[in-house]
Design an enzyme around this catalytic site. Structure first.
Site, short mmCIF file in Angstrom:
data_model
loop_
_atom_site.label_atom_id
_atom_site.label_comp_id
_atom_site.label_asym_id
_atom_site.label_seq_id
_atom_site.Cartn_x
_atom_site.Cartn_y
_atom_site.Cartn_z
N GLY A 1 0.83 -1.19 0.00
CA GLY A 1 0.00 0.00 0.00
C GLY A 1 0.87 1.24 0.00
N GLN B 1 3.33 9.96 0.78
CA GLN B 1 4.62 9.27 0.97
C GLN B 1 5.59 9.56 -0.17
OE1 GLN B 1 2.47 5.38 2.03
NE2 GLN B 1 4.38 5.21 3.16
N CYS C 1 5.53 -0.08 7.35
CA CYS C 1 5.23 1.10 6.53
C CYS C 1 6.48 1.48 5.74
CB CYS C 1 4.81 2.25 7.44
SG CYS C 1 4.42 3.76 6.56
N LEU C 2 6.32 1.78 4.46
CA LEU C 2 7.48 2.14 3.64
C LEU C 2 8.13 3.45 4.13
CD1 LEU C 2 6.20 1.22 0.06
CD2 LEU C 2 7.76 -0.08 1.52
N HIS D 1 -4.77 1.91 7.49
CA HIS D 1 -3.38 2.37 7.60
C HIS D 1 -3.11 3.51 6.61
CE1 HIS D 1 1.13 1.61 7.99
NE2 HIS D 1 1.06 2.34 6.89
N GLU D 2 -3.53 3.30 5.36
CA GLU D 2 -3.27 4.32 4.33
C GLU D 2 -4.09 5.59 4.57
OE1 GLU D 2 -0.72 3.86 2.63
OE2 GLU D 2 -0.51 1.72 2.99
N HIS E 1 -2.40 7.98 6.80
CA HIS E 1 -1.38 8.80 6.14
C HIS E 1 -2.00 10.11 5.62
CE1 HIS E 1 2.29 6.47 6.03
NE2 HIS E 1 1.64 5.38 5.66
CO CO Z 1 2.36 3.50 5.70
#
Ligand code: CO
Length: 171
Positions: free
Chosen positions: A45, A50, A95-96, A137-138, A141
């Protein structure tokens, strides 16, 4: 085009994203960039913020039954809203933007959502399992929140200590 993923503690990650109003070519290019960037890091995701684009856009691509990520399964989600949620579930998230850190996070088990697709069509969906977890989660962000903000005080303290050490080691 693969873009740079910004990582904690970059302040941009705290910024609130804005709704997309025009569903044009620029948005489609951004969606392709997000896909290539996410795949380059083996993510499931990614939110636009990001890659430093403060727009309410996210993509999710869960592995299929054969444990493979295929492009046909990518869900492009624009201006998402969680309109209903139920239950609770615990999952070890990553998470990236917080690379190589994983911790258990509690989220709703079932969600009902509304969003627009890349052409501006309104979609209504119900999700559970990993899809519901990834969606929540996304969406965080887009509000400027990271999953580490959901940790207990002690876990967060331990994380900050380890993260500082890791950043120092990179210099
Ligand atoms: Co994330």
């Amino acid at each position: 085009m693969i873009r740079e993923i910004i990582t904690y503690p970059n302040k941009l990650l705290k910024q609130k994203s804005q709704d997309v109003e025009v569903f044009n070519e620029n948005i489609h290019v951004l969606l392709e960039d997000m896909y290539e960037t996410m795949m380059s890091k083996n993510g499931i995701g990614l939110a636009a913020i990001q890659i430093a684009e403060p727009l309410n856009i996210l993509i999710i691509n869960l592995p299929n039954q054969d444990d493979k990520q295929v492009k046909e399964d990518v869900i492009e989600i624009i201006n998402p809203k969680i309109v209903d949620k139920r239950g609770s579930t615990l999952y070890t998230e990553g998470c990236l933007s917080v690379p190589e850190y994983y911790e258990d996070v509690e989220r709703a088990e079932w969600i009902k959502v509304e969003y627009h697709d890349r052409n501006g069509n309104l979609v209504t969906c119900e999700y559970d399992g990993l899809m519901a977890i990834a969606f929540q989660h996304e969406c965080d962000h887009l509000k400027g929140e990271l999953f580490i903000e959901k940790l207990s005080y002690l876990k967060r303290k331990k994380f900050e200590k380890e993260w500082k050490k890791k950043l120092k080691g990179k210099k």
